[in-house]
Design an enzyme around this catalytic site. Structure first.
Site, PDB file in Angstrom:
ATOM      1  N   GLY A   3     -32.826 -55.846   5.473  1.00 39.58           N
ATOM      2  CA  GLY A   3     -32.929 -54.372   5.871  1.00 39.58           C
ATOM      3  C   GLY A   3     -34.549 -53.932   5.794  1.00 39.58           C
ATOM      4  O   GLY A   3     -35.275 -54.806   5.242  1.00 39.58           O
ATOM      5  N   HIS A   4     -34.815 -52.758   6.374  1.00 41.26           N
ATOM      6  CA  HIS A   4     -36.375 -52.431   6.633  1.00 41.26           C
ATOM      7  C   HIS A   4     -36.705 -51.972   4.996  1.00 41.26           C
ATOM      8  O   HIS A   4     -36.012 -51.445   4.219  1.00 41.26           O
ATOM      9  CB  HIS A   4     -36.304 -51.051   7.443  1.00 41.26           C
ATOM     10  CG  HIS A   4     -35.273 -49.876   6.686  1.00 41.26           C
ATOM     11  ND1 HIS A   4     -34.041 -49.826   7.050  1.00 41.26           N
ATOM     12  CD2 HIS A   4     -35.632 -48.861   6.181  1.00 41.26           C
ATOM     13  CE1 HIS A   4     -33.525 -48.731   6.417  1.00 41.26           C
ATOM     14  NE2 HIS A   4     -34.591 -48.070   6.177  1.00 41.26           N
ATOM     15  N   ASN A   5     -37.997 -52.382   4.826  1.00 40.36           N
ATOM     16  CA  ASN A   5     -38.502 -52.228   3.753  1.00 40.36           C
ATOM     17  C   ASN A   5     -38.133 -52.938   2.358  1.00 40.36           C
ATOM     18  O   ASN A   5     -38.788 -52.984   1.386  1.00 40.36           O
ATOM     19  CB  ASN A   5     -38.731 -50.443   3.026  1.00 40.36           C
ATOM     20  CG  ASN A   5     -39.046 -49.711   4.290  1.00 40.36           C
ATOM     21  OD1 ASN A   5     -39.952 -50.117   4.964  1.00 40.36           O
ATOM     22  ND2 ASN A   5     -38.620 -48.589   4.096  1.00 40.36           N
ATOM     23  N   SER A  48     -35.098 -51.013   1.667  1.00 35.43           N
ATOM     24  CA  SER A  48     -35.950 -50.581   0.405  1.00 35.43           C
ATOM     25  C   SER A  48     -35.494 -51.168  -0.846  1.00 35.43           C
ATOM     26  O   SER A  48     -36.074 -50.523  -1.970  1.00 35.43           O
ATOM     27  CB  SER A  48     -35.855 -48.961   0.345  1.00 35.43           C
ATOM     28  OG  SER A  48     -36.615 -48.316   1.381  1.00 35.43           O
TER      29      SER A  48
END
EC number: 2.3.1.191
Length: 363
Positions: free
Chosen positions: A258-260, A278
């Site tokens: 996922g993002h980050n 994150s």
């Protein structure tokens, strides 16, 4: 492509006995090996198969009696599975991608292609993208604008590398992998039911009915050296900072990052692993198939998580995890043993209740 038994022994750094000039065209299981095959009998349990096959040469375990097994040559390896890495590297011809740039490929203005690169049919390289030396790109792959791919990469059919992605040397992407798609990030104008549930661990609250608004992804993805991505694996770009994957890390098919997310060095993520936004994963972490990691948590160095483990809270370095929710593997095994004992325990309690009831009736 043919190799001598001596070629194989040299590639493996292994000891050879017998005739090293025998020509080998492929590796085979012992029972199915022919005269031009090298039989893989690296454990005594495979010895019987040699008698059913016709191999003249084999890779054997240390101490094996190769003459007694009817062979003309043998290569001895102390660590069979590691020997497989060297043997398959030697014998794998790899994909056929013609040198140079195929006439159907589209190279946008400002893109730079390194020396000895091979770019297949219908590949698109975006504006200002940089492709390193000796990179091989199979058909229908896309490298978007401003992306950078290091030297000696292998990008297979249908891979998508998004805008501004940075990738190190010796990268491998199996068919259909996607690096740098937008992250899955949405928000509501007012506090949502999901936010209430996260805070209360169960209560939906009185959140209003409302739609979702996209949070755009302004970051990209940064990938180190010697990273491999499996087929249809997806690595989302970051919201502000880049999603990152450390050098030496290997991702299996259908992994989602996922993002980050930050993933450290030399990690191994097996099929269908999902890591929510994150979260930070340390170095040398191993996740078996279908492991899930909650968002905004930390998993320390050298953590090992068994299949289908779901990690909801921070995991300290060196922890071995199993279960849903994740717990120490030994604790999970003990808890499962207790769960299996429950039917017997219920039966014993019922029998005791019945005995006590009869005693009261007699009184």
């Amino acid at each position: 492509m043919a190799f001598t038994v001596q070629d194989i022994a040299t590639a493996l750094g292994a000891r050879l006995e017998g005739d090293g000039t025998i020509q080998i065209v492929r590796a085979a299981e012992p029972a199915h090996a022919g005269p031009c095959d090298i039989a893989l009998a690296m454990d005594p349990k495979y010895a019987d198969g040699l008698g059913r096959g016709a191999a003249r040469a084999a890779i054997l375990w240390d101490g094996a009696d190769w003459r007694g097994l009817g062979l003309e040559a043998a290569v001895f390896v102390p660590r069979p599975r590691y020997a497989m890495s060297g043997l398959t590297r030697l014998m794998d011809p790899g994909p056929e991608i013609a040198p140079g740039i195929h006439p159907s490929a589209i190279i946008e203005p400002g893109a730079r292609i390194g020396a000895e690169a091979a770019i297949g049919p219908f590949v698109v390289v975006g504006a200002r993208a940089v492709i390193g030396d000796r990179v091989r790109i199979a058909s229908h792959a896309v490298i978007a604008e401003d992306a950078r791919v290091g030297d000696d990469a292998l990008i297979l059919h249908g891979v998508r590398i998004g805008a501004r992605v940075r990738i190190g040397d010796r990268f491998v992407a199996q068919p259909g992998a996607v690096v740098g798609a937008d992250g899955f990030s949405f928000v509501t104008p007012e506090k949502s039911a999901v936010e209430n549930v996260r805070e209360t661990l169960g209560a939906r609250g009185d959140a209003a009915a409302q739609g979702w608004t996209r949070i755009h992804s302004l970051g990209a993805v940064t990938i180190g050296d010697d990273v491999e991505l499996g087929a249809n694996t997806c690595v989302d770009r970051g919201t502000i900072r880049d999603t990152s994957i450390g050098s030496g890390t290997k991702l299996d098919n259908l992994v989602h990052v996922g993002h980050n997310v930050q993933i450290g060095r030399d990690c191994l993520l097996c099929g269908q692993v999902g890591i929510a936004g994150s979260s930070k994963i340390g170095d040398r972490v191993v996740f078996a198939g279908q492991v899930g990691v909650n968002d905004n948590i930390f998993v320390g160095d050298d953590v090992v998580a068994g299949g289908a483990t779901k990690i909801f809270t921070n995991a300290p370095a060196g922890r071995v995890l199993l279960g849903y929710p994740a717990m120490k593997m030994e604790s999970h095994i003990e808890a499962y043993r207790g769960l299996r004992r429950l039917p017997r325990l219920f039966a014993q309690v019922a029998a005791l209740q019945k005995a006590v009831s009869k005693t009261h009736d007699t009184d």
